[in-house]
Design an enzyme around this catalytic site. Structure first.
Site, mmCIF file in Angstrom:
data_model
loop_
_atom_site.group_PDB
_atom_site.id
_atom_site.type_symbol
_atom_site.label_atom_id
_atom_site.label_comp_id
_atom_site.label_asym_id
_atom_site.label_seq_id
_atom_site.Cartn_x
_atom_site.Cartn_y
_atom_site.Cartn_z
ATOM 1 C CB SER A 105 7.110 -38.244 36.234
ATOM 2 O OG SER A 105 6.805 -39.141 37.271
ATOM 3 C CG ASP A 109 4.080 -36.958 38.379
ATOM 4 O OD1 ASP A 109 4.387 -36.485 37.271
ATOM 5 O OD2 ASP A 109 4.350 -38.122 38.709
#
Length: 368
Positions: free
Chosen positions: A93, A207
């Protein structure tokens, strides 16, 4: 008239005689023939380079955490100031964003961008959409990021880098170790429901924190001497536990436990637990006072944070790093990107403190 060897033409016989005379001149008739062939230069392709690369040294596993991830910048600044060479980075991320920018030589630009964000100008990068599979398409943010790193491929960088993403259709953990850096970073921070999934490698990627919030395992694959994890989920006291609550009293399970005992034993238990219960109740009251203002995005982010914290605990228990840095980010929310100054400074302070501890215990002595 010379007699010809049966089955041989004159031209063929003459050629064999010439070869014999040449070998006689070399004077190697009685010695074994040895030919030294120079080694061929290996052809290194991006895939070959990444699969066979052993980095050694110190590698960083930069965890996810949305706005808290600006603390990674401060931690890396502390490493640079201490003269510690980072040989490899795996990021999830926002950890992929910071790590990728650092290894590509563009951390200064990212820091300037982070410190320039305010509550108002942050909306300029939020291209909301009612179509597709996310509230934000992510195109504006990607264009802003591509201004510095659009022409950089991961395999051409001086040091190994891995961005962690998740295949939303299969749940597989995807390690992006080559190809365009911008695309890999965008895949890694595409928070489900907020950002639209990114199509890459024939997959729909989101993600990476869904499967590997702090990617120690990706660092281990490159065989470093030391793996240092930067975990942004530090404020875990009183969170992620199991509570048996009672609907009759605000004290929850403590109400049941105290009334199942008698006399001074209950009083002693109540007094003993008051120190940490007071902290818990203060945290809960603070949360409850803000519960009505969370909004749809806030609820999604908090739910994702809970999932990420639970998964991180499990993954790190099974594959722990050699050392962990946990910046003390206090009450910083996942969406408070405008607090970059504070996050970077806190990351820097914690980085210096923990590196001093490493040097004090001579824990970096094994680094080759």
């Amino acid at each position: 008239m010379e007699q010809q060897v049966s089955g041989q033409k004159p031209e063929q016989l003459k050629s064999e005689q010439d070869d014999a005379e040449f070998m006689d001149r070399l004077d190697i008739a009685d010695d074994p023939i040895r030919i030294d062939i120079p080694p061929a230069t290996p052809v290194i392709t991006p895939n070959t380079r990444r699969q066979n690369y052993k980095c050694g040294g110190v590698s960083l596993a930069l965890g996810g955490g949305a706005a808290r991830g600006w603390a990674h910048i401060g931690v890396i600044r502390a490493f640079d100031e201490a003269g510690i060479d980072i040989t490899m980075i795996a990021g999830t991320s926002i950890g992929a964003l910071v790590g990728g920018c650092y290894l590509s030589g563009h951390l200064d630009e990212l820091e300037d961008f982070a410190r320039s964000i305010t509550r108002t100008n942050m909306l300029r990068y939020m291209d909301f959409t009612l179509r597709g599979s996310g509230l934000i398409s992510g195109e504006r943010l990607a264009k802003r990021m591509a201004g510095h790193i659009k022409d950089i491929n991961i395999e051409n960088m001086n040091k190994p880098f891995v961005a962690i993403a998740t295949d939303i259709q299969t749940g597989n953990e995807i390690w992006l170790h080559d190809g365009p850096l911008t695309t890999a970073i965008r895949c890694s921070y595409a928070l489900p429901g907020v950002f639209q999934p990114v199509e890459n490698c024939g997959k729909l990627l989101v993600d990476g924190a869904i499967v590997n919030p702090v990617p120690v395992s990706a660092c281990r694959a490159y065989e470093p001497d030391v793996v240092i994890a930067v975990n942004l989920n530090n404020e875990t006291f009183g969170k992620g536990t199991v509570i048996r609550a009672s609907s009759y009293d605000g004290r929850g399970s403590n109400f049941v436990n105290l009334h199942s005992k008698t006399g001074c034993q209950a009083d002693m238990d109540e007094e003993e637990s008051s120190s940490w219960l007071s902290k818990l109740s203060a945290d809960k009251s603070k949360k409850n006072s803000n519960s009505k203002s969370l909004g749809v995005t806030g609820v999604m982010m908090e739910a994702f944070n809970i999932i990420q914290d639970r998964i991180a605990r499990t993954r790190l228990a099974g594959d722990p790093p050699d050392f962990t840095i946990r910046p003390r980010l206090k009450d910083m929310g996942l969406t408070e990107f405008h607090r970059a100054d504070e996050a970077i400074d806190l990351g820097y302070e914690e980085g210096l403190h923990r590196l001093a501890e490493l040097e004090r215990h001579d824990m970096l002595a094994v680094v080759g």
